[in-house]
Design a protein around this motif. Structure first.
Motif, PDB file in Angstrom:
ATOM      1  N   UNK A 116      65.924   0.339  29.858  1.00  0.00           N
ATOM      2  CA  UNK A 116      65.349  -0.997  29.772  1.00  0.00           C
ATOM      3  C   UNK A 116      65.290  -1.603  31.175  1.00  0.00           C
ATOM      4  N   UNK A 117      64.313  -2.473  31.440  1.00  0.00           N
ATOM      5  CA  UNK A 117      64.191  -3.082  32.787  1.00  0.00           C
ATOM      6  C   UNK A 117      65.470  -3.762  33.264  1.00  0.00           C
ATOM      7  N   UNK A 118      66.150  -4.470  32.357  1.00  0.00           N
ATOM      8  CA  UNK A 118      67.380  -5.168  32.759  1.00  0.00           C
ATOM      9  C   UNK A 118      68.460  -4.178  33.180  1.00  0.00           C
ATOM     10  N   UNK A 119      68.609  -3.095  32.424  1.00  0.00           N
ATOM     11  CA  UNK A 119      69.614  -2.090  32.755  1.00  0.00           C
ATOM     12  C   UNK A 119      69.300  -1.388  34.062  1.00  0.00           C
ATOM     13  N   UNK A 120      68.029  -1.049  34.287  1.00  0.00           N
ATOM     14  CA  UNK A 120      67.630  -0.392  35.527  1.00  0.00           C
ATOM     15  C   UNK A 120      67.848  -1.327  36.716  1.00  0.00           C
ATOM     16  N   UNK A 121      67.503  -2.601  36.545  1.00  0.00           N
ATOM     17  CA  UNK A 121      67.710  -3.570  37.620  1.00  0.00           C
ATOM     18  C   UNK A 121      69.187  -3.691  37.963  1.00  0.00           C
ATOM     19  N   UNK A 122      70.041  -3.713  36.948  1.00  0.00           N
ATOM     20  CA  UNK A 122      71.486  -3.787  37.180  1.00  0.00           C
ATOM     21  C   UNK A 122      71.980  -2.567  37.949  1.00  0.00           C
ATOM     22  N   UNK A 123      71.521  -1.378  37.539  1.00  0.00           N
ATOM     23  CA  UNK A 123      71.945  -0.140  38.198  1.00  0.00           C
ATOM     24  C   UNK A 123      71.501  -0.113  39.655  1.00  0.00           C
ATOM     25  N   UNK A 124      70.245  -0.468  39.911  1.00  0.00           N
ATOM     26  CA  UNK A 124      69.728  -0.447  41.281  1.00  0.00           C
ATOM     27  C   UNK A 124      70.428  -1.487  42.151  1.00  0.00           C
ATOM     28  N   UNK A 125      70.719  -2.642  41.576  1.00  0.00           N
ATOM     29  CA  UNK A 125      71.425  -3.672  42.336  1.00  0.00           C
ATOM     30  C   UNK A 125      72.819  -3.180  42.732  1.00  0.00           C
ATOM     31  N   UNK A 126      73.538  -2.608  41.769  1.00  0.00           N
ATOM     32  CA  UNK A 126      74.883  -2.127  42.057  1.00  0.00           C
ATOM     33  C   UNK A 126      74.875  -0.988  43.066  1.00  0.00           C
ATOM     34  N   UNK A 127      73.887  -0.117  42.962  1.00  0.00           N
ATOM     35  CA  UNK A 127      73.839   1.060  43.825  1.00  0.00           C
ATOM     36  C   UNK A 127      73.397   0.719  45.245  1.00  0.00           C
ATOM     37  N   UNK A 128      72.299  -0.019  45.352  1.00  0.00           N
ATOM     38  CA  UNK A 128      71.703  -0.250  46.658  1.00  0.00           C
ATOM     39  C   UNK A 128      72.218  -1.515  47.343  1.00  0.00           C
ATOM     40  N   UNK A 129      72.380  -2.593  46.593  1.00  0.00           N
ATOM     41  CA  UNK A 129      72.795  -3.867  47.196  1.00  0.00           C
ATOM     42  C   UNK A 129      74.318  -3.971  47.261  1.00  0.00           C
TER      43      UNK A 129
END
Length: 315
Positions: free
Chosen positions: A222-235
């Motif tokens: 889901x977009x929300x889950x992917x956004x959370x994962x990318x935020x945690x990983x990259x930011x």
């Protein structure tokens, strides 16, 4: 005329606040992402990808990208086991039962636990009376955050209690790992060491996830889950650690440790804004007790930090 380049003092407070914001919001991002990812697999994928990004940066920015000596290999292994795998595995499991803002308060006990382990494991001075008072204040703060009377009387009391215990053990693991690496002599650039610790910890978390019966097929894209994962990983992962290395060079580890007491403030605000969670009074008092405990144990250090800050401002 005041210069405001990357290396100059005027940017330091901004970088400090940015890092606190990135790491503080990570607790909320974890809480959101757990709705879409299997718990330990979520942590594993995050640190495997972040480790690859960090390794690429280490190859680009340093003269040595891999550990070579015994102490370097041991320090990297300790980081992978205690600081990445055990710390984050327990934290993510705990956040299945406890809101991110509360988790951040419990994790802020880590500097106190680090001082305790250092006094027993390393040849540092004993805690003394002031240190013992600080330790007791810190533990009292965790009890206030846990609010055991309300928890036991509520319908989800046992679940919340389990989450608090897991997150407390995550703080213990981080503190123990930090102390065990101190005596080791290494010239490996910190970027390289962090990259290999992330990669090793991610692999260990994946093994833990498989042993726990998790499957990657359970991931909900889901977009929300992917956004959370990318935020945690990259930011909160790669970018935040780059800021951490810069601030470590400017401030030193003791002053930078204070960021652990800004993170819960950020986590509480973002948890309220994004998820509607409100931190109750007992949790706020508990956080105050934990900070008092840290201040009692590090009184002399805090005074020296205050003097250093005053000199910077005057300059």
């Amino acid at each position: 005329m005041t210069r405001t380049t990357w290396r100059n003092i005027p940017t330091t407070p901004l970088l400090f606040v940015a890092l606190a914001a990135m790491w503080g919001t990570s607790f909320v991002a974890i809480e959101v992402g757990l709705e879409f990812f299997p718990t330990l697999s979520f942590a594993a994928l995050r640190y495997e990808l972040a480790g690859l990004v960090m390794l690429a940066y280490a190859c680009y920015s340093t003269d040595r990208w891999r550990p070579e000596t015994r102490d370097e290999l041991l320090a990297t292994t300790i980081g992978a086991v205690f600081i990445i795998a055990a710390h984050h595995g327990l934290l993510y499991l705990g956040q299945e039962h406890v809101p991110g803002a509360v988790a951040s308060i419990i994790i802020s006990l880590s500097p106190i636990l680090t001082a305790v382990f250092a006094s027993f494991i390393l040849t540092e001075r004993s805690l003394g009376t002031t240190g013992a008072v600080g330790l007791l204040a810190g533990f009292a703060g965790v009890v206030l955050v846990a609010d055991p009377v309300s928890a036991l009387s509520g319908p989800s009391g046992s679940s919340q209690g389990l989450g608090i215990v897991l997150i407390f053990l995550a703080a213990v693991s981080f503190a123990l790992g930090a102390v065990l690496t101190r005596p080791l002599r290494t010239d490996l650039p910190v970027q390289s060491m962090q990259a290999w610790a992330m990669l090793g910890g991610g692999v260990l978390l994946h093994g833990w996830a498989l042993a726990n019966g998790e499957s990657l097929s359970a991931i909900e894209l889901a977009p929300t889950g992917i956004a959370s994962f990318l935020y945690l990983t990259l930011v909160s992962g790669a970018v935040a650690f780059l800021l951490y290395f810069e601030l470590l060079d400017r401030l030193g580890p003791t002053e930078l440790n204070l960021i652990g007491y800004v993170e819960p403030v950020v986590a509480a605000l973002m948890s309220w804004v994004l998820l509607g969670h409100v931190i109750d009074t007992s949790a706020l008092v508990g956080f105050g007790a934990i900070f008092f405990g840290f201040a009692a144990m590090k009184k002399e250090t805090l005074v020296s930090v205050a003097v250093a800050v005053r000199r910077r401002v005057a300059a």
